[in-house]
Scaffold this motif. Structure first.
Motif, PDB file in Angstrom:
ATOM      1  N   MET A 105       0.828  -1.208   0.000  1.00  0.00           N
ATOM      2  CA  MET A 105       0.000   0.000   0.000  1.00  0.00           C
ATOM      3  C   MET A 105       0.864   1.260   0.000  1.00  0.00           C
ATOM      4  O   MET A 105       0.594   2.213  -0.737  1.00  0.00           O
ATOM      5  N   PHE A 117      -7.886  -2.840  -2.613  1.00  0.00           N
ATOM      6  CA  PHE A 117      -7.403  -3.511  -1.411  1.00  0.00           C
ATOM      7  C   PHE A 117      -7.531  -5.026  -1.538  1.00  0.00           C
ATOM      8  O   PHE A 117      -6.621  -5.776  -1.166  1.00  0.00           O
ATOM      9  N   ASN A 181      -9.136   1.283   4.795  1.00  0.00           N
ATOM     10  CA  ASN A 181      -8.444   1.130   3.523  1.00  0.00           C
ATOM     11  C   ASN A 181      -9.185   0.214   2.548  1.00  0.00           C
ATOM     12  O   ASN A 181      -8.826   0.155   1.377  1.00  0.00           O
ATOM     13  N   SER A 182     -10.183  -0.514   3.011  1.00  0.00           N
ATOM     14  CA  SER A 182     -10.979  -1.354   2.115  1.00  0.00           C
ATOM     15  C   SER A 182     -12.007  -0.494   1.373  1.00  0.00           C
ATOM     16  O   SER A 182     -12.187   0.685   1.693  1.00  0.00           O
ATOM     17  N   TYR A 212      -3.825   5.137  -0.218  1.00  0.00           N
ATOM     18  CA  TYR A 212      -3.965   4.411   1.043  1.00  0.00           C
ATOM     19  C   TYR A 212      -3.396   5.211   2.205  1.00  0.00           C
ATOM     20  O   TYR A 212      -2.422   5.951   2.057  1.00  0.00           O
TER      21      TYR A 212
END
Length: 288
Positions: A105, A117, A181-182, A212
Motif C-alpha cells: 500500500m 485492497f 483502507n478497504s 492508502y
C-alpha cells in the motif's frame, strides 16, 4: 480545551525523534487508467468528493472521532490468524501478511499508483507462498486460499470493549466516523456482520481518493468530506503509522493498545488507551 471544544490532551508517550512531515499533496495519486467506478472527469463522483484542497470548514464546534477498523475495532487476528496459520503452518504468518500488505500500500501510493485492497490481498498470498521458508521454496496452497482469507476478514467480531466504548462516546456528544483502507462496501459489510454498523454516523473509504493511509491525501479527504478543521477530529487507531499520517495533517490522535506496540520514531499520540471504554473515559475527562 481548544476553541473548537475538542479536548487538548498532553502527550502520553515519550518519543525522542520527530519525523519529517510527509509532503502535503493537493491532488490524490491516480492510476494511469481511469477509475472504473467513478463518473467521467466532467462529472465527479457524488458519493464522496475527491477534491482535497484546503478551504475553511464550516463545522466550527465539532467533536469527532475517526476510527480505523481492522484490529482497532474488529478482532481480525481472532478470525484470520488461524486461517493463515493453517495455510502456511508457521508462526508469524498473520503478522507477515499484514506487514507485506502495508508495504504494498505504501509503495503503490508513494509511486502514484493504486490497486484495490482486495486485489492486493491476493497478491500478498502469492508472495508469501513463493517465499516460504529460509530457502525460498514455493509452497502449494489451496486454490480457495483467498476465499478463506476474505471470509476471515468479513466475519471478524468487534473487540468486546468496542460497543460499550462507542455508546459512551455517543452519550458524551461525539460524532463517530469509520475510516478504512478497504472499499466502502467491504467496510459496511464488516461493520454490519460485527453488529456495530449503526453505531457510526459515517463510513468513509480511501477508495474515493485512490490512495492508502497513511498518505496525507486520505486524511485530508476525510476532513473535507465532513467539513472539519484538522484539530477538530481525533484519529483513533491501534497502528502507529496510521496515527503518524493523521498527525501530519494536524489531527489529534488516540492510540488504542491491542497487540501492537508504538514505534518511538513516530510522533507521540495525544491519548493512549487500553481499550475503547478507557478511551471514552479519557476523552470525556479532557473535554470537561
Amino acid at each position: 480545551m481548544s476553541e473548537s471544544g475538542l479536548p487538548e490532551v498532553r502527550n502520553s508517550m515519550d518519543t525522542s525523534e520527530q519525523p519529517t512531515e510527509p509532503p502535503m499533496d493537493t491532488e490524490p495519486p491516480m492510476d494511469t487508467e481511469p477509475p472504473m467506478d467513478t463518473e467521467p472527469p466532467t462529472e465527479p463522483p457524488t458519493e464522496q468528493p475527491v477534491d482535497t484542497s484546503e478551504e475553511q470548514p464550516k463545522n466550527a464546534s465539532a467533536k469527532v472521532c475517526v476510527f480505523d477498523l481492522d484490529e482497532t475495532c474488529l478482532d481480525i487476528l481472532g478470525t484470520l490468524g488461524p486461517v493463515l496459520q493453517a495455510l502456511f503452518n508457521r508462526q508469524g504468518a498473520y503478522n507477515e501478511y499484514f506487514l507485506t500488505l502495508t508495504d504494498l500500500m505504501v509503495v503503490l501510493t508513494g509511486s502514484g499508483r493504486y490497486q484495490d485492497f482486495a486485489a492486493l490481498g491476493a497478491v500478498v498470498l502469492e508472495f508469501m507462498s513463493a517465499n516460504e521458508g529460509i530457502d525460498g521454496f514455493s509452497k502449494d496452497i489451496p486454490r480457495d486460499s483467498w476465499e478463506l482469507v476474505k471470509m476471515g476478514m468479513a466475519t471478524a467480531r468487534a473487540h468486546k470493549d468496542v460497543a460499550a466504548g462507542l455508546d459512551q462516546l455517543k452519550a458524551q456528544g461525539w460524532r463517530l466516523f469509520a475510516f478504512g483502507n478497504s472499499s466502502r462496501a467491504s467496510l459496511v459489510s464488516q461493520l454490519t456482520n460485527a453488529g456495530i454498523f449503526n453505531k457510526f454516523d459515517t463510513v468513509l473509504s480511501v477508495h474515493s481518493v485512490r490512495a492508502y493511509k497513511p498518505h496525507s491525501v486520505c486524511y485530508r479527504f476525510a476532513l473535507k468530506h465532513e467539513e472539519l478543521n484538522p484539530h477538530e477530529a481525533v484519529m483513533v487507531s491501534c497502528r502507529d503509522w496510521d496515527l503518524e499520517g493523521a498527525k501530519a495533517v494536524g489531527m489529534q490522535t488516540a492510540f488504542v493498545q491491542r497487540h501492537q506496540g508504538f514505534g518511538s520514531v513516530f510522533q507521540a499520540p495525544d491519548v493512549v488507551a487500553c481499550d475503547f471504554v478507557d478511551l471514552a473515559n479519557k476523552l470525556g475527562q479532557a473535554s470537561q
